[in-house]
Design a protein around this motif. Sequence first.
Motif, PDB file in Angstrom:
ATOM      1  N   GLU A  65       0.826  -1.202   0.000  1.00  0.00           N
ATOM      2  CA  GLU A  65       0.000   0.000   0.000  1.00  0.00           C
ATOM      3  C   GLU A  65       0.862   1.254   0.000  1.00  0.00           C
ATOM      4  OE1 GLU A  65      -3.589   0.338   2.036  1.00  0.00           O
ATOM      5  OE2 GLU A  65      -3.980  -1.811   2.112  1.00  0.00           O
ATOM      6  N   ALA A 114       0.534   4.139  -2.803  1.00  0.00           N
ATOM      7  CA  ALA A 114       0.396   5.554  -2.454  1.00  0.00           C
ATOM      8  C   ALA A 114       1.459   6.382  -3.172  1.00  0.00           C
ATOM      9  CB  ALA A 114       0.494   5.735  -0.947  1.00  0.00           C
ATOM     10  N   ASP A 150      -9.232   4.034  -0.314  1.00  0.00           N
ATOM     11  CA  ASP A 150      -8.274   2.965  -0.600  1.00  0.00           C
ATOM     12  C   ASP A 150      -8.390   2.514  -2.063  1.00  0.00           C
ATOM     13  OD1 ASP A 150      -7.421   3.063   1.998  1.00  0.00           O
ATOM     14  OD2 ASP A 150      -8.537   1.297   2.655  1.00  0.00           O
ATOM     15  N   HIS A 163      -5.697   9.391   7.586  1.00  0.00           N
ATOM     16  CA  HIS A 163      -6.163   9.351   6.195  1.00  0.00           C
ATOM     17  C   HIS A 163      -5.988  10.717   5.540  1.00  0.00           C
ATOM     18  CE1 HIS A 163      -8.493   5.659   7.459  1.00  0.00           C
ATOM     19  NE2 HIS A 163      -7.870   5.272   6.376  1.00  0.00           N
ATOM     20  N   ILE A 179      -2.436  11.140   4.444  1.00  0.00           N
ATOM     21  CA  ILE A 179      -2.153  10.389   3.214  1.00  0.00           C
ATOM     22  C   ILE A 179      -2.661  11.164   2.004  1.00  0.00           C
ATOM     23  CG2 ILE A 179      -2.700   8.284   1.921  1.00  0.00           C
ATOM     24  CD1 ILE A 179      -2.871   6.856   4.683  1.00  0.00           C
ATOM     25  N   GLU A 206       4.143   7.442   0.781  1.00  0.00           N
ATOM     26  CA  GLU A 206       4.483   6.087   1.228  1.00  0.00           C
ATOM     27  C   GLU A 206       4.676   6.056   2.739  1.00  0.00           C
ATOM     28  OE1 GLU A 206       7.651   2.460   0.364  1.00  0.00           O
ATOM     29  OE2 GLU A 206       7.829   4.341  -0.750  1.00  0.00           O
ATOM     30  N   THR A 247       1.356   6.335   4.623  1.00  0.00           N
ATOM     31  CA  THR A 247       0.579   5.098   4.502  1.00  0.00           C
ATOM     32  C   THR A 247       1.125   4.024   5.429  1.00  0.00           C
ATOM     33  OG1 THR A 247       0.014   5.599   2.201  1.00  0.00           O
ATOM     34  CG2 THR A 247      -0.176   3.296   2.897  1.00  0.00           C
ATOM     35  N   HIS A 289       0.190   4.850   8.980  1.00  0.00           N
ATOM     36  CA  HIS A 289      -1.222   4.560   9.269  1.00  0.00           C
ATOM     37  C   HIS A 289      -1.421   3.067   9.532  1.00  0.00           C
ATOM     38  CE1 HIS A 289      -5.503   4.108   9.002  1.00  0.00           C
ATOM     39  NE2 HIS A 289      -5.394   3.408   7.879  1.00  0.00           N
TER      40      HIS A 289
END
Length: 213
Positions: A90, A94, A135, A179, A182, A195, A198, A201
């Motif tokens: 993820e 990102a 997402d 969020h 991000i 990155e 993310t 998180h």
Amino acid sequence: MTAVTSTATRADLTKTLRDAIVSGEYAPNQRLIEADLSTTYGASRAAVRTALLELGAEGLVDRLPNRGSRVRAIPLEEAIEILEVRMSLEGLCAAKAAENITDAEIAEFATLRADILAASESDLFEYSRLNQHLDRRIREIADHPTAVAILERLRAQGVRHQFRLAFYPGRAAVSAPEHAAIIDAISSRDAARAEAETRAHLGSVILALRSIG
């Protein structure tokens, strides 16, 4: 439950069953009876059996010798291991999204950011839905089919634990700013920060899951 016509493809049926398991229509350890599924989804027994085999390979279904199938219960420690793997994938998505994002998508993300922060204070079901949408949009903008294919499988296995966490008292107040961070990094086209935010998180998610058991 969503019906599937007899002419539906195997992929359609597999996706429909996957979505039903992930959304909680079928509970962990619930038996999945081929005859019942065939009737419910309007598909042949052979198509149902094939779909169950595919979901077994994805880790969502247990195939029991001489007893059919059941929804696999993912233990917490395995869910955390999945999140640890997702951190890298993820984070990559990102970063790619930050590199690819258009001006129109930045405007879209600004609206989504405001909606996420507002929902976190008043409507946790909507907040959860918006997070899933975020997402999905990040994966789409990233345009990295290999990473996305792996993530789709991993997310399906661990989604129940994260759904439970989303409604844990006080969690939204922590995760909403994460969020937003991000979104800010991606919208700034800062791949390294996208990155890092993310990964931070998902690290926070892991700590929270461990704390609530």
